[in-house]
Design a protein around this motif. Structure first.
Motif, short mmCIF file in Angstrom:
data_model
loop_
_atom_site.label_atom_id
_atom_site.label_comp_id
_atom_site.label_asym_id
_atom_site.label_seq_id
_atom_site.Cartn_x
_atom_site.Cartn_y
_atom_site.Cartn_z
N GLY A 142 -3.60 0.75 -5.60
CA GLY A 142 -3.33 1.49 -4.40
C GLY A 142 -3.86 0.69 -2.93
N ARG A 143 -3.65 -0.69 -3.24
CA ARG A 143 -3.92 -1.55 -2.05
C ARG A 143 -2.61 -2.02 -1.46
NH1 ARG A 143 -4.29 -6.88 -0.53
NH2 ARG A 143 -2.61 -7.26 -1.79
N GLY A 144 -2.65 -2.52 -0.05
CA GLY A 144 -1.55 -2.61 0.53
C GLY A 144 -0.32 -1.98 0.76
N GLY A 145 -0.42 -0.49 0.54
CA GLY A 145 0.49 0.32 0.82
C GLY A 145 0.82 0.45 2.54
N SER A 146 2.05 0.72 2.47
CA SER A 146 2.45 0.78 3.80
C SER A 146 3.73 1.68 4.18
CB SER A 146 2.57 -0.50 4.83
OG SER A 146 3.32 -1.23 4.24
N ILE A 147 4.04 1.96 5.30
CA ILE A 147 5.13 2.89 5.73
C ILE A 147 5.78 2.07 6.84
CG2 ILE A 147 5.92 4.86 6.65
CD1 ILE A 147 5.16 6.14 4.19
N HIS A 148 7.16 1.93 6.52
CA HIS A 148 7.98 1.10 7.54
C HIS A 148 7.84 2.08 8.98
CE1 HIS A 148 11.30 -0.71 9.36
NE2 HIS A 148 11.37 -1.56 8.48
N LEU B 53 5.31 -5.81 7.78
CA LEU B 53 5.24 -4.24 7.23
C LEU B 53 3.66 -4.00 7.13
CD1 LEU B 53 8.03 -5.06 4.79
CD2 LEU B 53 8.21 -3.46 6.88
N ARG B 54 3.01 -4.77 6.65
CA ARG B 54 1.71 -4.40 6.18
C ARG B 54 0.70 -3.81 7.46
NH1 ARG B 54 0.11 -7.55 1.63
NH2 ARG B 54 1.06 -6.92 -0.11
N LEU C 199 0.11 7.90 7.86
CA LEU C 199 0.56 7.91 6.61
C LEU C 199 0.38 9.18 6.04
CD1 LEU C 199 -0.59 4.43 4.69
CD2 LEU C 199 1.83 5.27 5.49
N LEU D 156 6.33 -9.07 4.29
CA LEU D 156 4.96 -8.27 4.51
C LEU D 156 3.83 -8.35 5.60
CD1 LEU D 156 4.45 -8.28 0.50
CD2 LEU D 156 5.20 -6.32 1.64
N GLU E 206 6.47 -0.08 2.03
CA GLU E 206 8.14 0.09 2.52
C GLU E 206 8.64 -0.88 3.20
OE1 GLU E 206 11.07 3.44 4.17
OE2 GLU E 206 8.85 3.41 4.76
N GLY F 33 0.26 1.79 -3.45
CA GLY F 33 0.20 0.43 -2.96
C GLY F 33 1.24 -0.09 -2.58
N TYR F 34 2.28 0.45 -2.64
CA TYR F 34 3.59 -0.28 -2.16
C TYR F 34 3.76 -0.15 -1.05
CZ TYR F 34 5.18 -0.21 -7.11
OH TYR F 34 5.37 -0.49 -8.54
N ASN G 183 8.33 -13.44 0.26
CA ASN G 183 7.06 -13.33 0.46
C ASN G 183 6.22 -14.02 -0.43
OD1 ASN G 183 6.64 -11.10 2.69
ND2 ASN G 183 8.45 -10.14 1.19
N SER H 245 3.68 4.70 -0.96
CA SER H 245 3.04 3.83 0.06
C SER H 245 1.51 4.25 0.22
CB SER H 245 3.42 4.20 1.23
OG SER H 245 4.87 3.74 1.46
N GLU I 260 -0.50 5.93 -2.29
CA GLU I 260 -1.43 5.97 -3.71
C GLU I 260 -1.14 4.73 -4.54
OE1 GLU I 260 -0.51 9.75 -5.61
OE2 GLU I 260 -0.71 10.97 -3.78
#
Lengths: 338, 811
Positions: A107-113, A329-330, A336, A326, B521, B518-519, B572, B514, B516
Motif C-alpha cells: 500500500g505504498r506509493g499509491g496515487s490518483i491521476h 504522478l506520485r 483520495l 512517477l 494511476e 499502492g498503485y 521509470n 490507488s 489500498e
C-alpha cells in the motif's frame, strides 16, 4: 605463431559450442578474449617477431578474435531461443499459488491521476444537483459527432475541430457532445446529465498542445430552461471547484450546436480566465435528438478538464499528464477518499 | 482577421470612444477581439516639410544639401536620396527622433552630426526608415497638397489601432468578414448612426448598349455574377494611404487595380476579381463546372487539375479562374492594363469549400465564400469598386451597361418572435420597445405584431445565419448585454441520481488500487505506432487505424495496453527499480460495420529489478487482481494457467506474456482478467531490466460479476473449528487450485480458510512431482465437531485426494 592462433580459435569454438548457459559463455569470453585472455597473450609477443611477420600475425589474431566473438553471439542467441522455446515447461509457475509474502505489496506509493481527481470532484457536484453521469464510445460516427450537432459535411465549423479520421470511416470523438445526442435518443425530458470523458484532437504535441484531452459536457433539457438557469448551474459548479468567491461572465461566441452561444469566463486568482463554451441547445439539435423545440429548451456546456487541472496545480507542461512519470504522478496523493 | 479602428471610425462616429471601449463593446456584444495593436507609434516626432532648396554637397557627389521648411523653422539636411528635389513635400525627422528602421534594421535615434564635413540637422525619411514599407530607393514624397509643418501621423492618417478578431467566432456571420459589417455592429452597440461607404451611382453607367456577355451554366454553383467593364485606366503603384491601409492589415500592395479589389474585400467582405479585358478570349464569360481532368495554371504559377465538382470561370476558349478560389495566370491584371472586367459574384459555399480543401488552396476569397455570402453584396461591392476606381483614376470610363446574372436570389425571410420568447430563453426581461429598437439598429425590419415583433431579416443575415425566432433572441440578448441575465435556480423534479454503476465501479477500482494496493494511476494515449504494434508482436494484426495522424507515433488504435505500460516501466525503472501502476483504458479493434469494437479495461503493471523466487512478480499481480476483485465483492473466482489467452474474442492473444506464467481469471464462464509475466524476449526488446508483469481486467465483465454490490452474508459460526493440515504429492504442473477444489468439494459446507502454506520439491519427492502443504479449518454449523465426526471429514478429504490420483503424504 599463426598455427598457435588457429589452434586457439578451434579450442575456443569447441568450448563455445559446449557451453549450456550464459555464465559458461561468459567464462569462454574472458578466457579467450579478455584482457588477460589467450588471444591477447599471443598478441603481446608480436613485438618480438620479425617486422615482416607482424602484419600477418596481427591480422590473424584479429580474425580469430572476430570468429570467436561471432560464435559466442550465435551461441548466446541459440541459448536464449532454447530457453524461450521451453518456457511453458521449464519456467512454469502455478498461478493458483499465493505469492511469497515478501513479494506482496504494502500500500505504498499509491496515487490518483490529477485528472481523475478533478473528474470525481466535478461529478460529485453534478450528482448532488440531480445530474446523471453518462459516457459514450470514444470512437464515434460522423452523425453523432457532427451531423446531429448541426455541423453537416462541408460546414466551415468543421475546421474548428481537428479530427482524427479512422480507417473504418468513423472518427475519434472531438468533444463529449455526442453523448448529448445519444442521451436525447434514449431519454425524454426532463434530462439533466453530464459526461466527463476522453476526447481527441489532431494536434502535434508540445508543451502546450496535446492530442488527448478530457472534457466535461453537461446539459439540461426541460420546459422553459433559460440562460439564467445555465448561469446558476455553472456558478454552483465553479463555486465548488474553484472557490466560493468565483465570479462568472458571459461573452457571445459561436458553436454550431447552441443558439445563442457563449464563452464563460471565471475569476481565478484575481484575473478573468476563459473557461468554457456554453449556450442554449440549438433547436436543430433538439429535433435531431427527437425532442420538440417548441415544447422544450435546454442549455449545454463543455469544459476542458486538462487545462483546469493544469491551472489548479500550476502544471507547466501538458505532456506530464500522459507521461506515466512517477515523479509527476506520485505528487497527487491527496483527495483520495473513495 | 484584422480590423482597423480608424477605418471603423469612418463609418461610425468614434469621437467619444476609445480603442479599449470599442474592443470591450465588440467582445461582449459581438465576437471575441483577441488582441489590440497600435501602429504608427514611434513616428510621433515626425513632421511634414517642404524642400525649399537643393544644393550640391561640397565634398561628395552623391550627397545633396537640402533646406527643409517645417512651417515654423528651416533646417539644413544632408540627403543621399537620388529622388530629392525642390518643391517636394517630405517627411522630416528632427534631431532626437527615433526611427523604427535604421540601416541595420534596428531603431535609430538621430543625432546632430557632420556628414562628410557638413553638419546635418535631422533627416528626410524613406519608407523603410519609418517602418512603413520596404522602399529604400529614395525618400518618401508625399502627395501634393499635404499640409506642411503638421505631425506626419496626422497628415497621412498613419496612426491606428488594429484589432485581431477570432475568426472561428464569426464562422456563422458572413457579414462580419469585412469592416462594413463591424461598422454596422458598432453603430448598433454605441447607438450611433452607421454610414456605409459611398458606391457608384448606377446612373453613371450607360443604360443603352450590350452588357458584357456573361452566362451561368451551373446555377447551383453560382447564385449571382455581376460584371462591370471599366476602360481608359492607368494602372501603377497605389498612393501611400491606400498602400498603408492594406499593408497594415497584412495585405501586400501590388498595383492600383489589384489593391482596390483587396480594399473592397477588406471593407465589404466581398471577394472581387479583375480580369484584363484583353485576356478574356472570345469576349465572353461563362460560369460552369470544370470537366474531369481539365487543367489550368493559377496565378501562383501552379498547374491545377480539376474535376466536375470544381466551378470555373471560363472565357471563349477555356478556364481563366477557379471560381471563388484563385484567378488564372493567363488573365492577371498587369502594369499596362487599360481595361478590365470586374467580377463580383456569389458562389456556392459548399462547392468552394470542397475545391479549396481538395486543392489545399484556402484563400481570402474561399474562406469568405464558404461562409455563404449575401448575393446583394455582390452588386454593392462592384459599385463600391467602381466608385473607388473613379476616385483614383478620374478619366476611367464605363462604356457598357452593368452585366448582372442573378438566377437564384434568396427569398425574403419574415419571422415572428413573441416577446415572451426573449424572456423564456434568456431569463431576463427586456422591454418590448428595446427589443424592436435593437433589431432595427442591426438592420432588421421590426414592427410590433400582436404580442411580438414581426421581423424582416436583412439580406446580409439571410443566407443561413438567421432562420428561426431563437436566432433573433440571440441578437436581442447580445446587444442588450448578457450581463443583464441573472442567475436563477432551476426548478426540477427531485429524482434521486446516483453514479452510473460502471462509473461507481471505476471509482471503487481506483480507490482500492490507488489507496489500498499502492498503485499509481497513469494515463496513456489511446494509440501507438505501427512500429510499436510490430514490437509487441501484433504487426500482422488488423488494427483500427488513424487515416490522418499528425505523427506516426499515433497511427494505430491500441489493442492492448502492453506497449504503453512497458514504455512507462522503462521510463521509470531508472529511478524506481520496482513499482506498480494502473490505468483505466479502452481497447479497440476493427469491425466490418457500425462502430468498432471498443472495450473498457483496467490495466495493471508491476515491475521489480530482481526476484527471490521465480515468477513472484506474476504471482503478486495475480494476488492483487484477486484481492481487488474480492474487495469489489466478486467471489467465486477461478484462476488457471493459460498460454497466450485473449481477454475477448475480438482481441488478439496475449503472445507478449510468458506461456508458463500467465493466468486467466474467470468468473463462471466469463474471463474477467488476463495476468502474466512479460515474455523474456519482449522484455529484452523493450529493454526492461528485471521482471515485469501485466494484467488487463475487463470492466464490463467485472461489472456483471459485481452485480448489486457483491455483499454476501453467512451466519456467524457459533461452534469451535478443528484445524486440519494435509500434505499431498502431485505432479509438478498440477495446479494447487485443483487440489483445493477437490478438498473443498469433498466436504462442502464443513471447510473454510483453505490455503497452501508450503510447496516443496526435491529430496524424498519423486522427479516431476511436488508436495503441497495445505491448511484449513473443519467445522459443523449446528454443533461442536466431535472427534469422530472430524476424523470422518478428514477421511473424506484424504480419500478424495487419493481418488484424484494423488499421494497424501501426511495429515
Amino acid at each position: 605463431m599463426l598455427d598457435q592462433l588457429q589452434a586457439l580459435q578451434a579450442q575456443a569454438l569447441d568450448e563455445v559450442r559446449a557451453a549450456t548457459d550464459a555464465s559458461a559463455l561468459d567464462a569462454v569470453q574472458s578466457a579467450f578474449l579478455g584482457k588477460k585472455g589467450q588471444v591477447q597473450q599471443v598478441l603481446r609477443t608480436i613485438g618480438k617477431l620479425d617486422p615482416a611477420e607482424r602484419g600477418a600475425v596481427g591480422r590473424g589474431a584479429n580474425e580469430a578474435k572476430q570468429a570467436i566473438e561471432a560464435a559466442i553471439q550465435v551461441r548466446r542467441d541459440e541459448l536464449i531461443a532454447a530457453a524461450d522455446a521451453n518456457l511453458a515447461q521449464d519456467q512454469w509457475v502455478d498461478a493458483t499459488l499465493p505469492p511469497p509474502k515478501a513479494a506482496q505489496l504494502g500500500g505504498r506509493g499509491g496515487s490518483i491521476h490529477p485528472i481523475t481527481a478533478l473528474v470525481r470532484d466535478m461529478e460529485e457536484v453534478f450528482l448532488s444537483m440531480g445530474f446523471e453521469t453518462l459516457d459514450g464510445p470514444w470512437v464515434e460516427d460522423d452523425h453523432h459527432n457532427f451531423g446531429a450537432l448541426n455541423i453537416p459535411p462541408d460546414h466551415p465549423a468543421r475546421d474548428m475541430q481537428d479530427t482524427y479520421w479512422l480507417t473504418d470511416g468513423n472518427l475519434l470523438r472531438t468533444h463529449t457532445s455526442p453523448v448529448q445526442v445519444r442521451a436525447m435518443e434514449t431519454r425524454k425530458p426532463p434530462i439533466r446529465a453530464v459526461c466527463l470523458g476522453r476526447i481527441f484532437r489532431n494536434e502535434e504535441l508540445d508543451a502546450t498542445h496535446e492530442n488527448t484531452f478530457h472534457q466535461c459536457e453537461g446539459f439540461f433539457v426541460d420546459r422553459d430552461v433559460s440562460v439564467g438557469h445555465m448561469i446558476y448551474v455553472l456558478e454552483s459548479l465553479l463555486h465548488e471547484i474553484i472557490g466560493k468567491d468565483a465570479k462568472v461572465r458571459l461573452r457571445p461566441s459561436y458553436f454550431p450546436f447552441v443558439e445563442p452561444g457563449f464563452e464563460m469566463d471565471v475569476t481565478f486568482r484575481g484575473d478573468w480566465m476563459e473557461l468554457l463554451g456554453c449556450g442554449m441547445v440549438h433547436p436543430y439539435v433538439l429535433e435531431a435528438g427527437g425532442i420538440d423545440p417548441n415544447e422544450y429548451s435546454g442549455f449545454a456546456f463543455g469544459m476542458g478538464i486538462d487545462r483546469l487541472v493544469m491551472v489548479r496545480h500550476g502544471i507547466e507542461d501538458i505532456r506530464h499528464l500522459m507521461s506515466g512519470d512517477l515523479r509527476f504522478l506520485r505528487q497527487f496523493t491527496g483527495g483520495l477518499e473513495g | 482577421m484584422k480590423l482597423s479602428y480608424r477605418w471603423l471610425g469612418e463609418m461610425v462616429d468614434l469621437s467619444e470612444a476609445t480603442p479599449d471601449k470599442v474592443e470591450h463593446k465588440l467582445t461582449f456584444h459581438t465576437a471575441a477581439i483577441e488582441d489590440q495593436e497600435s501602429v504608427g507609434g514611434g513616428l510621433g516626432a515626425l513632421v511634414t516639410g517642404r524642400v525649399t532648396a537643393v544644393r550640391p554637397h561640397p565634398n561628395a557627389d552623391k550627397l545633396r544639401l537640402c533646406t527643409v521648411d517645417v512651417g515654423t523653422a528651416e533646417s539644413e539636411v544632408v540627403c543621399g536620396a537620388p529622388n530629392v528635389a525642390e518643391g517636394q513635400t517630405i517627411v522630416y525627422a528632427p534631431e532626437g527622433a527615433t526611427l523604427p528602421g535604421g540601416p541595420d534594421g534596428k531603431p535609430l535615434t538621430l543625432e546632430r552630426r557632420a556628414i562628410r564635413g557638413v553638419e546635418s540637422c535631422g533627416m528626410i525619411c524613406s519608407e523603410r526608415e519609418m517602418g512603413l514599407g520596404e522602399d529604400h530607393d529614395g525618400i518618401l514624397v508625399l502627395p501634393e497638397g499635404t499640409p506642411v509643418g503638421v505631425p506626419f501621423i496626422e497628415a497621412l492618417a498613419i496612426e491606428d489601432t488594429l484589432f485581431e478578431v477570432d475568426n472561428v467566432s464569426v464562422t456563422h456571420r458572413p457579414d462580419l468578414w469585412g469592416h462594413v459589417g463591424w461598422g454596422r455592429e458598432l453603430g448598433a452597440l454605441l447607438r450611433q448612426p452607421f454610414e456605409a461607404p459611398p458606391v457608384l451611382d448606377t446612373d453613371v453607367l450607360p443604360a443603352e448598349g450590350e452588357p458584357f456577355p456573361i452566362a451561368i451554366d451551373d446555377e447551383q454553383g453560382c447564385r449571382r455574377y455581376v460584371g462591370i467593364v471599366i476602360e481608359n485606366l492607368t494602372n501603377g503603384p497605389s498612393p501611400l494611404p491606400l498602400r498603408r491601409r492594406l499593408e497594415s492589415l497584412g495585405v501586400r500592395s501590388i498595383d492600383l487595380l489589384v489593391d482596390l479589389t483587396n480594399l473592397v474585400l477588406l471593407e465589404q467582405g466581398q471577394p472581387l476579381h479583375a480580369f484584363d479585358i484583353r485576356d478574356v478570349r472570345g469576349g465572353e464569360i461563362r460560369v460552369r463546372s470544370a470537366t474531369d481532368g481539365e487543367v489550368m495554371t493559377t496565378l501562383d504559377g501552379q498547374q491545377r487539375s480539376l474535376t466536375t465538382e470544381d466551378l470555373v470561370i471560363a472565357d471563349g476558349e477555356g478556364p481563366v479562374a477557379i471560381a471563388g478560389v484563385m484567378g488564372g495566370e493567363n488573365s492577371e491584371v498587369r502594369a499596362d492594363t487599360t481595361a478590365i472586367l470586374l467580377e463580383s459574384a456569389t458562389f456556392d459555399p459548399v462547392r468552394i469549400r470542397r475545391t479549396a480543401t481538395r486543392l489545399g488552396l484556402r484563400t481570402e476569397a474561399s474562406s469568405r465564400f464558404e461562409k455563404s455570402l449575401d448575393p446583394e453584396l455582390a452588386l454593392q461591392a462592384a459599385l463600391r469598386f467602381a466608385y473607388l476606381v473613379k476616385e483614383h483614376v478620374p478619366e476611367a470610363r464605363f462604356s457598357r451597361p452593368l452585366s448582372d446574372c442573378y438566377p437564384r436570389p434568396y427569398e425574403t425571410r419574415e419571422l415572428w418572435m413573441p416577446y415572451a420568447l426573449v424572456r423564456r430563453r434568456l431569463g431576463a426581461r427586456i422591454a418590448d420597445h428595446r427589443v424592436r429598437a435593437i433589431l432595427s439598429s442591426l438592420g432588421f425590419g421590426a414592427r410590433e405584431q400582436g404580442d411580438g415583433v414581426h421581423v424582416t431579416v436583412p439580406t446580409w443575415r439571410n443566407t443561413k445565419d438567421i432562420e428561426r425566432p431563437d436566432d433573433l433572441v440571440e441578437e436581442v440578448g447580445r446587444v442588450a448585454g448578457y450581463h443583464r441575465i441573472a442567475s436563477v435556480a432551476p426548478i426540477a423534479p427531485m429524482t434521486p441520481k446516483r453514479p452510473r454503476p460502471v462509473r461507481a465501479l471505476e471509482r471503487r477500482v481506483a480507490s482500492v488500487l490507488s489507496l489500498e494496493q499502492g498503485y499509481a494511476e497513469v494515463k496513456h494515449r489511446s494509440f501507438y505506432s505501427a512500429h510499436e504494434a510490430e514490437r509487441i508482436g501484433l504487426g500482422d494484426v488488423d488494427h483500427l487505424r488513424v487515416v490522418n495522424p499528425s505523427s506516426e507515433e499515433h497511427s494505430h488504435m491500441i489493442q492492448t495496453t502492453a506497449p504503453e505500460m512497458l514504455q512507462t516501466i522503462l521510463r521509470n525503472q531508472v529511478r524506481e527499480p520496482s513499482g506498480h501502476v494502473w490505468e483505466g483504458a479502452r481497447l479497440f479493434a476493427p469491425r466490418t460495420e457500425g462502430l468498432p469494437f471498443e472495450k473498457a479495461v483496467f490495466a495493471l503493471a508491476t515491475w521489480a529489478a530482481d526476484e527471490d523466487t521465480p515468477g513472484e512478480r506474476f504471482l503478486a499481480l495475480v494476488h492483487d487482481v484477486r484481492s481487488l476483485l474480492s474487495r469489489l465483492g466478486v467471489h467465486d473466482i477461478m484462476v488457471a494457467n493459460a498460454e497466450a489467452p485473449a481477454l475477448d474474442a475480438d482481441l488478439p492473444a496475449a503472445t507478449w506474456l510468458h506461456p508458463g506464467r500467465t493466468a486467466r481469471v474467470m468468473h463462471g464462464d466469463v474471463t474477467l482478467a488476463i495476468v502474466g509475466e512479460v515474455l523474456p524476449a519482449i522484455a529484452r526488446r523493450y529493454e526492461i531490466a528485471g521482471k515485469a508483469a501485466l494484467a488487463e481486467i475487463d470492466a464490463e465483465a467485472l461489472l456483471a460479476a459485481h452485480g448489486e454490490g457483491g455483499m454476501h452474508y453467512e451466519p456467524v459460526l457459533r461452534y469451535p473449528v478443528v484445524p486440519f493440515d494435509v500434505a499431498v504429492i502431485v505432479p509438478r504442473t498440477t495446479p494447487a487450485g485443483d487440489v483445493q477444489r477437490v478438498m473443498q468439494e469433498a466436504v462442502t459446507g464443513s471447510i473454510r480458510g483453505l490455503h497452501v502454506f508450503d510447496v516443496y520439491e526435491g529430496e524424498n519427492i519423486p522427479d516431476g512431482a511436488r508436495s503441497l502443504a495445505l491448511r484449513c479449518e473443519l467445522f459443523d454449523r449446528e454443533r461442536t465437531l466431535s472427534t469422530k465426526a472430524a476424523d470422518a471429514l478428514r477421511k473424506r478429504v484424504t480419500d478424495a485426494l487419493a481418488e484424484a490420483g494423488w499421494t497424501v503424504r501426511a495429515s
